[in-house]
Design a protein around this motif. Structure first.
Motif, PDB file in Angstrom:
ATOM      1  N   GLN A  74       0.970  -1.123   0.019  1.00 34.31           N
ATOM      2  CA  GLN A  74       0.473   0.089   0.121  1.00 34.31           C
ATOM      3  C   GLN A  74       1.175   1.230   0.222  1.00 34.31           C
ATOM      4  O   GLN A  74       0.265   1.591  -0.846  1.00 34.31           O
ATOM      5  N   ARG A  92      -6.433  -2.559   6.276  1.00 36.86           N
ATOM      6  CA  ARG A  92      -6.021  -1.522   5.135  1.00 36.86           C
ATOM      7  C   ARG A  92      -5.730  -0.182   6.014  1.00 36.86           C
ATOM      8  O   ARG A  92      -5.500   1.217   5.446  1.00 36.86           O
ATOM      9  N   HIS A 173      -9.030  -6.396  -0.774  1.00 33.68           N
ATOM     10  CA  HIS A 173      -9.049  -7.332   0.631  1.00 33.68           C
ATOM     11  C   HIS A 173      -9.327  -8.917   1.270  1.00 33.68           C
ATOM     12  O   HIS A 173     -10.344  -8.279   0.973  1.00 33.68           O
TER      13      HIS A 173
END
Length: 221
Positions: A74, A92, A173
């Motif tokens: 990420q 996340r 995810h």
């Protein structure tokens, strides 16, 4: 048809060997495996991510990261403009951390990990792979290949102190319903793999091999 480049990032202290059971069609996908490098002293996670991003040689790749590798991809996505970011057995945002990680941040308990953590494979395995792997330590010993104490203390600290507080809804995810490192009760809006644990990259590979291609190829609505 031009192949889709897919870059995989393993979990904390793990080698690319954790992906040895993942098989994507070589006619469609071009698989590449990133590895952990020893961090510079006091290196920021964002700077480390930029350094690892320099190992990516394709435009608009798919990034897939497991556990801490999911956090890292990420961060890498800021530098490589990926086609998709997919995380497995990860989070996340720091809002999805379990309470023990939030307490570790508040109390700075992460600083109390033993300096010789690299020699304590059982402790390392519990942190990286979950509490339930004790009976199969020998099997997982080969997957935990990064035994440098500088890396380990840096990695654990950067998991606990990850500062992303808002979820990027574009990140896909995939999470196991029985994940013991990042329990499902703290996770929001994910693709659930029934009975998947924190090491489902190893023992739910059939589900992943069947579904990852569809997830990668699926166009946004």
């Amino acid at each position: 048809m031009e192949k889709i480049p897919v870059y995989f990032m393993p979990g904390l202290a793990a080698s690319p060997a954790i992906f040895e059971r993942i098989a994507l069609s070589p006619d469609i996908f071009d698989m590449h495996f990133l590895e952990w490098e020893i961090p510079f002293e006091n290196e920021l996670l964002s700077d480390y991510a930029k350094r690892i991003s320099e190992k990516i040689f394709h435009k608009n790749p798919v990034l897939i990261g497991v556990s801490f590798g999911g956090i890292l991809v990420q961060e890498i996505s800021k530098f490589v403009h990926p086609k998709k970011v997919i995380i497995i057995s990860s989070v996340r945002s720091n809002a999805e951390f379990p309470k023990r990680m939030k307490v570790a941040k508040a109390t700075k308990a992460y600083k109390l990990f033993p300096k010789n953590l690299a020699d304590k494979i059982d402790t390392l395995a519990k942190f990286s792979l979950g509490e339930k792997i004790n009976q199969r330590l020998k099997l997982y010993e080969k997957f935990l290949s990064v035994r440098d104490n500088r890396y380990l203390s840096w990695a654990i600290q950067n998991v606990i102190l990850w500062d992303r507080s808002e979820i990027d809804e574009n990140v896909i995810h995939i999470h196991g319903s029985a994940d013991e490192v990042f329990p499902m009760k703290y996770i929001k809006n994910c693709i659930v793999v029934k009975d998947g644990t924190h090491i489902m990259i190893l023992n739910k590979f059939r589900w992943l091999n069947e579904n990852l291609p569809k997830i990668i190829l699926e166009e946004k609505a």
